[in-house]
Design an enzyme around this catalytic site. Structure first.
Site, mmCIF file in Angstrom:
data_model
loop_
_atom_site.group_PDB
_atom_site.id
_atom_site.type_symbol
_atom_site.label_atom_id
_atom_site.label_comp_id
_atom_site.label_asym_id
_atom_site.label_seq_id
_atom_site.Cartn_x
_atom_site.Cartn_y
_atom_site.Cartn_z
ATOM 1 N N GLU A 153 -1.996 -12.467 -4.020
ATOM 2 C CA GLU A 153 -3.319 -12.431 -4.637
ATOM 3 C C GLU A 153 -3.713 -10.985 -4.821
ATOM 4 O OE1 GLU A 153 -4.993 -14.576 -1.537
ATOM 5 O OE2 GLU A 153 -4.384 -16.505 -2.378
ATOM 6 N N ASN A 195 -8.012 -4.730 -10.050
ATOM 7 C CA ASN A 195 -6.996 -3.785 -9.549
ATOM 8 C C ASN A 195 -5.865 -3.640 -10.576
ATOM 9 O OD1 ASN A 195 -5.214 -2.228 -8.100
ATOM 10 N ND2 ASN A 195 -5.400 -3.414 -6.205
ATOM 11 N N TYR A 229 2.899 -5.424 -10.301
ATOM 12 C CA TYR A 229 3.458 -6.763 -10.097
ATOM 13 C C TYR A 229 4.021 -7.346 -11.402
ATOM 14 C CZ TYR A 229 0.755 -6.308 -5.780
ATOM 15 O OH TYR A 229 0.235 -5.863 -4.596
ATOM 16 N N ALA A 280 0.833 -1.207 0.000
ATOM 17 C CA ALA A 280 0.000 0.000 0.000
ATOM 18 C C ALA A 280 0.866 1.256 0.000
ATOM 19 C CB ALA A 280 -0.906 0.009 1.230
HETATM 20 C C1 LIG Z 1 -0.868 -0.388 -6.228
HETATM 21 C C2 LIG Z 1 -0.059 0.663 -5.464
HETATM 22 C C3 LIG Z 1 0.601 -0.015 -4.268
HETATM 23 C C4 LIG Z 1 1.015 1.229 -6.404
HETATM 24 O O1 LIG Z 1 1.851 2.097 -5.649
HETATM 25 P P1 LIG Z 1 2.726 3.236 -6.358
HETATM 26 O O2 LIG Z 1 3.799 3.631 -5.410
HETATM 27 O O3 LIG Z 1 1.848 4.302 -6.879
HETATM 28 O O4 LIG Z 1 3.343 2.434 -7.598
HETATM 29 P P2 LIG Z 1 4.694 2.805 -8.387
HETATM 30 O O5 LIG Z 1 4.783 4.283 -8.552
HETATM 31 O O6 LIG Z 1 5.837 2.105 -7.760
HETATM 32 O O7 LIG Z 1 4.361 2.154 -9.799
HETATM 33 C C5 LIG Z 1 5.236 1.210 -10.442
HETATM 34 C C6 LIG Z 1 4.594 0.767 -11.722
HETATM 35 O O8 LIG Z 1 3.345 0.122 -11.457
HETATM 36 C C7 LIG Z 1 2.374 0.482 -12.468
HETATM 37 N N1 LIG Z 1 1.330 1.327 -11.898
HETATM 38 C C8 LIG Z 1 1.255 1.841 -10.647
HETATM 39 N N2 LIG Z 1 0.120 2.547 -10.493
HETATM 40 C C9 LIG Z 1 -0.533 2.491 -11.668
HETATM 41 C C10 LIG Z 1 -1.758 3.025 -12.128
HETATM 42 N N3 LIG Z 1 -2.552 3.775 -11.346
HETATM 43 N N4 LIG Z 1 -2.146 2.754 -13.399
HETATM 44 C C11 LIG Z 1 -1.370 1.996 -14.209
HETATM 45 N N5 LIG Z 1 -0.172 1.465 -13.834
HETATM 46 C C12 LIG Z 1 0.230 1.710 -12.570
HETATM 47 C C13 LIG Z 1 3.160 1.254 -13.512
HETATM 48 O O9 LIG Z 1 3.711 0.325 -14.416
HETATM 49 C C14 LIG Z 1 4.240 1.904 -12.656
HETATM 50 O O10 LIG Z 1 5.385 2.271 -13.382
HETATM 51 P P3 LIG Z 1 5.433 3.707 -14.118
HETATM 52 O O11 LIG Z 1 4.944 4.738 -13.134
HETATM 53 O O12 LIG Z 1 6.877 3.867 -14.468
HETATM 54 O O13 LIG Z 1 4.501 3.596 -15.293
HETATM 55 C C15 LIG Z 1 -0.959 1.842 -5.012
HETATM 56 O O14 LIG Z 1 -1.731 2.297 -6.117
HETATM 57 C C16 LIG Z 1 -1.899 1.488 -3.878
HETATM 58 O O15 LIG Z 1 -1.533 1.566 -2.696
HETATM 59 N N6 LIG Z 1 -3.128 1.107 -4.216
HETATM 60 C C17 LIG Z 1 -4.148 0.780 -3.183
HETATM 61 C C18 LIG Z 1 -3.789 -0.476 -2.437
HETATM 62 C C19 LIG Z 1 -3.642 -1.661 -3.370
HETATM 63 O O16 LIG Z 1 -4.431 -1.871 -4.264
HETATM 64 N N7 LIG Z 1 -2.587 -2.476 -3.093
HETATM 65 C C20 LIG Z 1 -2.343 -3.694 -3.807
HETATM 66 C C21 LIG Z 1 -3.098 -4.800 -3.175
HETATM 67 S S1 LIG Z 1 -2.803 -6.361 -3.976
#
Ligand SMILES: CC(C)(COP(=O)(O)OP(=O)(O)OC[C@H]1O[C@@H](n2cnc3c(N)ncnc32)[C@H](O)[C@@H]1OP(=O)(O)O)[C@@H](O)C(=O)NCCC(=O)NCCS
Length: 147
Positions: A107, A112, A119, A74
């Site tokens: 999972e 999402n 991943y 997260a």
């Molecule tokens: C999923 C989550 C952890 C990503 O965190 P983040 O720090 O924003 O992700 P990053 O900046 O490291 O992203 C790395 C890559 O992931 C992908 N990515 C991340 N967010 C994305 C989005 N909103 N849409 C599309 N691709 C995305 C991209 O490929 C990105 O690389 P890029 O920015 O160079 O294109 C965040 O959106 C989150 O906390 N979501 C809510 C909780 C959740 O769903 N957790 C996962 C549970 S399984």
């Protein structure tokens, strides 16, 4: 961006991690569950991301022999798309590989897309589906593995 610190979670981080759970998930873990997992579960390993003293992300894993089961990832909405999750996963995977973990699984909700893209970028591949796995809305879980 200000300096990003990625470090192992400590007892003082539990409240911040609970706050991340509340804003990031529809079915957040409770403070008590997190406290138990972080302090008492010998299989668990948690890391946090910190920017200017603010804990803005966390990742948890259960390491079962040579398999790492990632429990949650997260990042606070204000800190997203800055590669914080990506950096945390890199540190998590490298740290676990150092203690003999060779395969990683998790999972993720079928809908999402941000998490699935994150991943996939880290080498995880979709290998199966648990139909209707999530109790709050009946959404499928996609099972991913990184071999
Ligand atoms: C999923 C989550 C952890 C990503 O965190 P983040 O720090 O924003 O992700 P990053 O900046 O490291 O992203 C790395 C890559 O992931 C992908 N990515 C991340 N967010 C994305 C989005 N909103 N849409 C599309 N691709 C995305 C991209 O490929 C990105 O690389 P890029 O920015 O160079 O294109 C965040 O959106 C989150 O906390 N979501 C809510 C909780 C959740 O769903 N957790 C996962 C549970 S399984």
């Amino acid at each position: 961006m200000a300096q990003l610190i990625i470090r192992q979670a400590e007892e003082r981080d539990i409240m911040a991690i609970e706050g991340l759970e509340q804003v990031c998930f529809s079915d957040p873990w409770s403070y008590e569950s997190l406290e138990h997992d972080i302090l008492n579960n010998k299989l668990s390993f948690y890391i946090v991301a910190e920017v200017e003293g603010v804990v803005c992300g966390y990742v948890g894993i259960w390491n079962i022999v040579d398999e790492g089961h990632i429990t949650n990832v997260a990042v606070s909405p204000d800190y997203r798309r800055k590669h914080i999750a990506s950096n945390m996963l890199d540190v998590l995977i490298a740290s676990c590989q150092e203690v003999g973990v060779e395969r990683f699984t998790l999972e993720v909700r079928a809908g999402n897309e941000p998490a699935k893209a994150l991943y996939a970028g880290k080498g995880f591949r979709e290998v199966g589906v648990r139909a209707g796995y999530y109790q709050d809305n009946g959404e499928d879980a996609i099972i991913m593995w990184r071999e």
